[in-house]
Structures are given as C-alpha cells and as structure tokens.
Design an enzyme around this catalytic site. Structure first.
Site: not given
Length: 406
Positions: A123, A200, A203, A226, A364
């Site tokens: 991302h 990261d 997700q 999220k 993104c």
C-alpha cells in the site's frame, strides 16, 4: 462453533438499510468495516457521561476518561500480544503509524548506501515513507520480487536482504492480492542481517489472531476503522528499546516532562509520542471493538472468511471474461478482479445500482497495478457479517453487468 453471519449482521444498524431499492450488500470492509451497536453505544456512553480531557484534570470526569483511555491501551497490548502496555502508541491510523517509524526511527538508522527492503505489493502508506527516506538519506530502496501468483518466495527474500539492509517493511496481508505474507520468517531473515522488521497490519489485524511477540516484528501498525472501531484511531506497536531510542515527531502538550526557554525534555513511553489531546473516544471505541471481536473469536472469523473466500472464488471463476487476481487458494476474504472490456469504475457503479458496495480503482497500490498490467481493478472484500447469499448476489450482478455492457 461456526459464525452465524446472518445473526451477526443484525448487530450492525447500517446493514439493515436498502440502497437504490435493494437490501445493502456491503463488500468493502478492506477499505472500512461497519460498526456494531456495541461500539456505537460505547461511543455514545463516553460522550454522554465521561467526556473530558485525559491526564490533566483531577475531577471525576477527567479521571474516568483517563481510565477508559489507558484501559484501552492495556486491552490493545493484550489483543496483539505485546509484552508491555508502554509499547502501544495511539495514532490516527496505519498511515500515521508507519510514517512515525519512517520519520523518527528511519533517519537515525539509515545512512547513505544502506538498504531498505519492501515489496511491490505494498500500500502507498508502506511504500512512500520508505521511498522518501531513501531519497533523503541516499539509501537504496530494494524490492523482494513477487511470484506469478503474487506470493513472496523466501529464497528471493534471502537474496534481497543483505548485510547492508537496515529496514524490512511489508504488509502482513495484501489489500489487493489477498496473500498472507510470511512476516515471521521475514523477521528472522531481517534480524540475522541486523535489520528491523516493520509490519503493516491493516488488513491482518481484523481477520486473524495476531501475536507480535511470536512474529518477532519490531514495529506493527494497524487501524481501528477496519476492525469495527471508529475512524481516526490507530496503533503503533514497537519494541520498547527501539521506541525509547526514537525522538518524537510532534511536539506540544502532554508529551513533555519539563519545558525551559531553550530546551525541553519528554515524558516516558508511551506518552512522548502522543502530543496534544489524543483520540480519546476512538480509543474507547477500539476497546469496545476488541471486546466484540474477541467475543466472536478471531480464529472463528478467520475460518469464516476462508470458507467464504473459497465459495466466492468458485462462483466468480464461473463468470466468463472475469479475471481474478492473486492465488486461487487464500485465507482471507478479499477478491480483486476485472471484467473484460468493462472499466472497474463502471462495474462498481452498476453494482451500486443493485445495492452492492465494492471498491474500484488502484487501491493505493499503483506499482502493483502495473505489475498486474491493469490500470485499475474491482475489489470485493468480505468480513464476519458477510454470507454466501451476499456472494451469490455479487455474482448475479456481475453477470447482469456483462449483459448491460453487451
């Protein structure tokens, strides 16, 4: 126990509506999940009963607000398996957390000629900060190549990460390909070469059980919005000794210990990175979201999504002219695709007319789009409140979209 998604859906007020005359099917949770009534009630209760600034007043409301805010920090630390509460920094989200590492840890750790290693699937929030750090420090930005299905091969990682590497940064789960990256193994490779591992987790955290100590990552970032929490609240986890070595990037109230006319000193962790009035209500909402998710079980959520993903891949694969990106087998409910001859924005617009919400664009991830040889894609992302019936409606609407465009 398996998840009863139809019953869970009833706990999300926004999902009870019709859109364009059709019952809403929400398939954009990778962008932002919906919020259950428990989280909405926690926010309402905070603002109606406990609203005050934290760490400042000694009055009752201030004490209750501070207890709620710091209690949320304790809950987050336990939720991701952190060793200490002071390793949890509240931020605005994953983007802010990753930028904090790149802006504070990065300049001291990276010098001219050093290497920063990432992947082409990142991302922009986990690409641009490292790109800019490399440019400023005259360092070398390197990419672990992707396999044809989008996976990372550890042999390629071994070749890319060297003794000159100072930082390795990658997503735990790709927001386009749906692959789960081997971050534990990547962390071990990074550490053998004296580099730190930045993950990261935007997700991954909403969809599977995370243990940062087991992963042995040095930094881990994620967002509340999220994972059923409010927007504007995120977390940076960092190993204590690394956070202690870093300088703040924002200055002002609440992060200071002592201020003189010409120099100042900072508070201890975690507060030295939380200048100004923090996102108090967001932290309260995040704590409520963690309670909600743990009440269901992260393992159950993971299993539910894997089952849905398999069903969705089979349904979408039946549609002639549909290209599905990423591996055939996947653990998370994220499906990125294109319909031949139809722009993904047009696909999303037609689906919206049927009450189905998906994402369309480059997500993104422009370098990854170029790797896929696509200017943009459509994406349907599933969560704990989605059902096989939702996927059936998606598949039927995609077939109707093909017919609509001839």
């Amino acid at each position: 126990m398996s998840i009863n998604a139809e019953e869970l859906k009833k706990q999300f007020p926004i999902l009870q509506q019709e859109v364009n005359g059709h019952p809403l099917v929400y398939l954009d949770s990778a962008a932002s999940s919906q919020k259950p009534v428990q989280v909405l009630e926690a926010l309402k209760h905070y603002y109606e009963w406990d609203n005050a600034n934290v760490h400042r007043g000694v009055h009752t409301l201030g004490s209750r607000a501070t207890d709620a805010y710091e209690g949320a920090r304790e809950k987050v630390a336990r939720f991701i398996g952190a060793a200490r509460r002071e390793e949890i920094i509240f931020t605005r989200g994953t983007t802010t957390s990753l930028n904090l590492v790149a802006s504070s840890y990065g300049p001291a750790a990276v010098n001219e000629g050093d290497e920063i290693v990432i992947t082409p699937m990142e991302h922009h929030s986990n690409l641009i900060p490292w790109q800019q750090l490399a440019l400023k420090k005259k360092a070398v930005l390197k990419y672990i190549p992707l396999q044809p299905d989008g996976h990372i091969a550890l042999e390629d990682a071994e070749k890319t990460i060297t003794g000159k590497t100072k930082i390795v940064a990658t997503s735990y789960v790709s927001n386009v390909l749906g692959v789960v990256n081997p971050v534990k193994e990547l962390a071990a490779i990074a550490h053998r070469h004296g580099a730190v591992m930045v993950v990261d987790g935007a997700q991954s955290t909403p969809h599977m059980k995370v243990d940062v100590q087991d992963l042995d990552c040095d930094f881990y970032a994620f967002s509340g919005h999220k994972m059923c929490a409010p927007t504007g609240i995120g977390v940076l986890y960092g190993k204590k000794h690394l956070l202690e070595s870093m300088e703040p990037v924002e200055y002002g109230g609440e992060m200071i210990d002592d201020v003189g006319l010409y120099e100042s000193s900072w508070k201890e962790l975690p507060w030295k990175f939380e200048g100004g009035t923090p996102i108090i209500a967001g932290a309260v909402g995040l704590a409520a979201a963690i309670d909600f998710l743990e009440g269901i079980g992260l393992e159950e959520i993971h299993r539910h999504e894997a089952k849905l993903a398999a069903y969705a891949i089979n349904r979408l694969s039946e549609i002639e002219g549909l290209t599905l990106y990423g591996p055939r087998e996947r653990e998370v409910g994220l499906l990125t695709f294109n319909l031949e001859g139809i722009h993904p924005h047009d696909v999303a617009t037609v689906l919206d007319a049927s009450g189905i919400a998906i994402r369309a664009g480059h997500h993104c991830c422009q370098p990854l789009m170029r790797w896929l040889e696509a200017s943009a894609t459509a994406r349907a992302s599933l969560y704990l409140y989605n059902t096989e019936q939702d996927i059936d409606r998606l598949a039927e609407a995609l077939i109707q979209t093909k017919e609509y465009f001839g």
